[in-house]
Design an enzyme around this catalytic site. Structure first.
Site, PDB file in Angstrom:
ATOM      1  N   ASP A   1       0.865  -1.169   0.000  1.00  0.00           N
ATOM      2  CA  ASP A   1       0.000   0.000   0.000  1.00  0.00           C
ATOM      3  C   ASP A   1       0.910   1.229   0.000  1.00  0.00           C
ATOM      4  O   ASP A   1       2.085   1.152   0.344  1.00  0.00           O
ATOM      5  CB  ASP A   1      -0.932  -0.024   1.216  1.00  0.00           C
ATOM      6  CG  ASP A   1      -2.111   0.943   1.025  1.00  0.00           C
ATOM      7  OD1 ASP A   1      -2.880   1.122   1.956  1.00  0.00           O
ATOM      8  OD2 ASP A   1      -2.236   1.518  -0.079  1.00  0.00           O
TER       9      ASP A   1
ATOM     10  N   ASP B   1      -7.761  -7.495   0.940  1.00  0.00           N
ATOM     11  CA  ASP B   1      -6.787  -7.654   2.031  1.00  0.00           C
ATOM     12  C   ASP B   1      -7.476  -7.261   3.327  1.00  0.00           C
ATOM     13  O   ASP B   1      -8.356  -6.386   3.323  1.00  0.00           O
ATOM     14  CB  ASP B   1      -5.578  -6.727   1.816  1.00  0.00           C
ATOM     15  CG  ASP B   1      -5.875  -5.321   2.307  1.00  0.00           C
ATOM     16  OD1 ASP B   1      -6.495  -4.548   1.556  1.00  0.00           O
ATOM     17  OD2 ASP B   1      -5.545  -5.022   3.493  1.00  0.00           O
TER      18      ASP B   1
ATOM     19  N   CYS C   1     -11.607 -28.894   9.243  1.00  0.00           N
ATOM     20  CA  CYS C   1     -10.449 -28.096   8.860  1.00  0.00           C
ATOM     21  C   CYS C   1      -9.173 -28.921   8.932  1.00  0.00           C
ATOM     22  O   CYS C   1      -8.970 -29.683   9.881  1.00  0.00           O
ATOM     23  CB  CYS C   1     -10.322 -26.875   9.786  1.00  0.00           C
ATOM     24  SG  CYS C   1      -8.942 -25.801   9.368  1.00  0.00           S
TER      25      CYS C   1
ATOM     26  N   CYS D   1      -6.062 -27.597   9.020  1.00  0.00           N
ATOM     27  CA  CYS D   1      -4.903 -26.801   9.456  1.00  0.00           C
ATOM     28  C   CYS D   1      -4.268 -27.442  10.685  1.00  0.00           C
ATOM     29  O   CYS D   1      -4.905 -28.250  11.376  1.00  0.00           O
ATOM     30  CB  CYS D   1      -5.349 -25.362   9.762  1.00  0.00           C
ATOM     31  SG  CYS D   1      -5.930 -25.104  11.446  1.00  0.00           S
TER      32      CYS D   1
ATOM     33  N   CYS E   1      -6.315 -27.423  13.979  1.00  0.00           N
ATOM     34  CA  CYS E   1      -7.487 -28.313  14.025  1.00  0.00           C
ATOM     35  C   CYS E   1      -7.088 -29.777  13.944  1.00  0.00           C
ATOM     36  O   CYS E   1      -7.768 -30.647  14.487  1.00  0.00           O
ATOM     37  CB  CYS E   1      -8.446 -27.975  12.884  1.00  0.00           C
ATOM     38  SG  CYS E   1      -9.147 -26.344  13.061  1.00  0.00           S
TER      39      CYS E   1
ATOM     40  N   HIS F   1      -4.920 -20.935  11.750  1.00  0.00           N
ATOM     41  CA  HIS F   1      -6.259 -21.452  11.428  1.00  0.00           C
ATOM     42  C   HIS F   1      -7.064 -20.432  10.625  1.00  0.00           C
ATOM     43  O   HIS F   1      -7.670 -20.749   9.606  1.00  0.00           O
ATOM     44  CB  HIS F   1      -7.027 -21.828  12.697  1.00  0.00           C
ATOM     45  CG  HIS F   1      -8.495 -22.035  12.417  1.00  0.00           C
ATOM     46  ND1 HIS F   1      -8.980 -23.201  11.858  1.00  0.00           N
ATOM     47  CD2 HIS F   1      -9.536 -21.189  12.527  1.00  0.00           C
ATOM     48  CE1 HIS F   1     -10.286 -23.070  11.660  1.00  0.00           C
ATOM     49  NE2 HIS F   1     -10.645 -21.859  12.047  1.00  0.00           N
TER      50      HIS F   1
HETATM   51  C1  LIG Z   1      -9.709  -1.580   6.858  1.00  0.00           C
HETATM   52  N1  LIG Z   1     -10.336  -0.755   5.857  1.00  0.00           N
HETATM   53  C2  LIG Z   1      -9.629  -0.165   4.906  1.00  0.00           C
HETATM   54  N2  LIG Z   1     -10.180   0.714   4.030  1.00  0.00           N
HETATM   55  C3  LIG Z   1      -9.167   1.150   3.250  1.00  0.00           C
HETATM   56  C4  LIG Z   1      -9.142   2.107   2.217  1.00  0.00           C
HETATM   57  C5  LIG Z   1      -7.907   2.424   1.619  1.00  0.00           C
HETATM   58  C6  LIG Z   1      -7.816   3.450   0.595  1.00  0.00           C
HETATM   59  O1  LIG Z   1      -8.814   4.092   0.197  1.00  0.00           O
HETATM   60  N3  LIG Z   1      -6.584   3.737   0.090  1.00  0.00           N
HETATM   61  C7  LIG Z   1      -5.466   3.054   0.496  1.00  0.00           C
HETATM   62  N4  LIG Z   1      -4.285   3.373  -0.068  1.00  0.00           N
HETATM   63  N5  LIG Z   1      -5.503   2.076   1.427  1.00  0.00           N
HETATM   64  C8  LIG Z   1      -6.710   1.765   2.024  1.00  0.00           C
HETATM   65  C9  LIG Z   1      -6.741   0.793   3.065  1.00  0.00           C
HETATM   66  C10 LIG Z   1      -5.484   0.085   3.526  1.00  0.00           C
HETATM   67  C11 LIG Z   1      -5.278  -1.202   2.781  1.00  0.00           C
HETATM   68  O2  LIG Z   1      -5.981  -2.216   3.396  1.00  0.00           O
HETATM   69  C12 LIG Z   1      -7.976   0.504   3.668  1.00  0.00           C
HETATM   70  N6  LIG Z   1      -8.283  -0.319   4.697  1.00  0.00           N
HETATM   71 ZN   LIG Z   2      -8.232 -25.071  11.366  1.00  0.00          ZN
END
Ligand SMILES: CNc1nc2cc3c(=O)[nH]c(N)nc3c(CCO)c2[nH]1
Ligand SMILES: [Zn+2]
Length: 372
Positions: A92, A266, A304, A306, A309, A335
């Site tokens: 990021d 993510d 599971c 893993c 588990c 897990h």
């Molecule tokens: C947990 N929620 C979340 N909303 C996001 C929204 C953004 C976003 O709008 N721009 C960038 N660069 N990173 C973001 C990230 C970090 C990565 O998970 C976010 N993470």
């Molecule tokens: Zn598990």
């Protein structure tokens, strides 16, 4: 050397499954990216992360520039060598973390000046510096430098931040340059306002990126509002490029996002909640610290495969959590990451076989309400 390329294998409704080819390996989509913020997925060896089925992990410009420093990581061979992960890494760009973590910030057209949350030292990030840091880290997928407005935000504020982010996307691309085998993703902003989301998508596609992220969500707007945006926003993006929903999420958020055309996500949830004793299973969440698990000889999830588990009882996991043993974080993180990857593998297969609606129905039917 293979360059960077996205191939769609099948679609089922708005859901898609495919693969992203990179010089460091193929990413099967829909994909979930474990978060390795400071060059480690907390409580996991990289080999263990790979064993859960992850094809790619996320790193953070903000954390790594502050400690140990991007130039130092470059001198030591780059982030892959440094953290012993040879598959793809997406980093990021730092803007989101600056706004959520650092103190004393000064925003301008040029970028953001801020103080480190670690030692108070002063730093700056701009599209150019963010591209330089991500190049020094050696990440395979680079994110544009953007501003994700904190909620609550007026529509005017959201519009301002989106338009600044589009100017920063232009500068990010110019600074990224031509790097075969590496990808640059644009980030759509625009809050929950359809016209702003469309304006952002038009701006990004006019600049042209290897992939497109939907930013500005999972910031407290709630699942209904987030799905409301995804109902139209993914359609504003090119269908032959990966679509990455940032920061998502709980299992049902992930399923709903894939159903609306998202290819990558993510979230810290599986790792962070693993460390607090929350285990995600196909039937719902198990809070292993709860006293009712103290004598339970059964595994977390009998289906599971893993290590947690296969080899341990709920009673043992309860014990090591209550005793605050380091192994507790390791086992529940493993897990949860394994479960999230199983979820993605199940969706990839269901979409490929045209049975995603049935898979979704079964997913929702299995989930008990509350703690199990
Ligand atoms: C947990 N929620 C979340 N909303 C996001 C929204 C953004 C976003 O709008 N721009 C960038 N660069 N990173 C973001 C990230 C970090 C990565 O998970 C976010 N993470
Ligand atoms: Zn598990």
């Amino acid at each position: 050397m293979t360059t960077f390329g996205f191939t769609l294998h099948a679609t089922d409704g708005a859901a898609r499954t495919g693969a992203i080819a990179t010089p460091r390996g193929t990413i099967r989509t829909p994909a979930f990216m474990p978060v390795g913020t400071a060059g480690t997925v907390k409580a996991m060896l990289p080999e263990s992360v790979a064993a859960t089925g992850a094809d790619i992990l996320l790193g953070n410009t903000y954390h790594l520039m502050l400690r140990p420093g991007a130039e130092r990581v470059a001198r030591l061979g780059g982030l892959h060598a440094f953290m012993h992960w040879d598959k793809p890494i997406l980093t990021d760009s730092g803007g989101f973390q600056v706004m959520s973590l650092s103190g004393l910030r000064k925003m301008s057209e040029d970028g953001v000046a801020f103080r480190s949350h670690i030692d108070g030292s002063t730093h700056m990030l701009s599209p150019e510096r963010s591209m330089e840091i991500q190049r020094l880290l050696g990440s395979d997928i680079v994110m544009c430098f953007d501003e994700c407005p904190a909620l609550p935000a007026s529509e005017a504020e959201v519009a301002r931040a989106m338009r600044l982010s589009m100017r920063w996307a232009e500068r990010s691309k110019a600074a990224f340059g031509d790097r075969p085998g590496h990808a640059l993703f644009g980030i759509m902003q625009g809050g929950v306002t359809r016209e702003l989301r469309e304006e952002s998508a038009r701006a990004l596609t006019a600049i042209g990126f290897d992939g497109y992220a939907v930013g500005g969500l999972a910031v407290g707007e709630g699942q209904e509002a987030m799905f409301g945006v995804l109902d139209y926003a993914t359609g504003f993006l090119p269908e032959d490029r990966p679509r990455y929903l940032m920061g998502v999420g709980k299992p049902d958020d992930i399923v709903g996002a894939v159903a609306r055309g998202i290819d990558m996500m993510d979230c810290v949830l599986p790792s962070r909640s693993g460390r607090t004793g929350q285990a995600f299973t196909r039937r719902g969440v198990v809070n292993i610290k709860n006293a009712r698990h103290a004598d339970d000889p059964r595994p977390l999830d009998e289906h599971c495969s893993c290590p947690a588990c296969r080899n341990y009882s709920r009673a043992y996991l309860h014990h090591v959590f209550r005793a605050q043993e380091i192994l507790s974080s390791m086992l529940l993180t493993w897990h949860n990451l394994h479960y999230f990857q199983e979820l993605m593998a199940g969706m990839r297969a269901a979409i490929a076989e045209g049975r995603f609606a049935a898979w979704q129905a079964a997913f929702h039917a299995k989930r008990a309400e509350g703690d199990i």
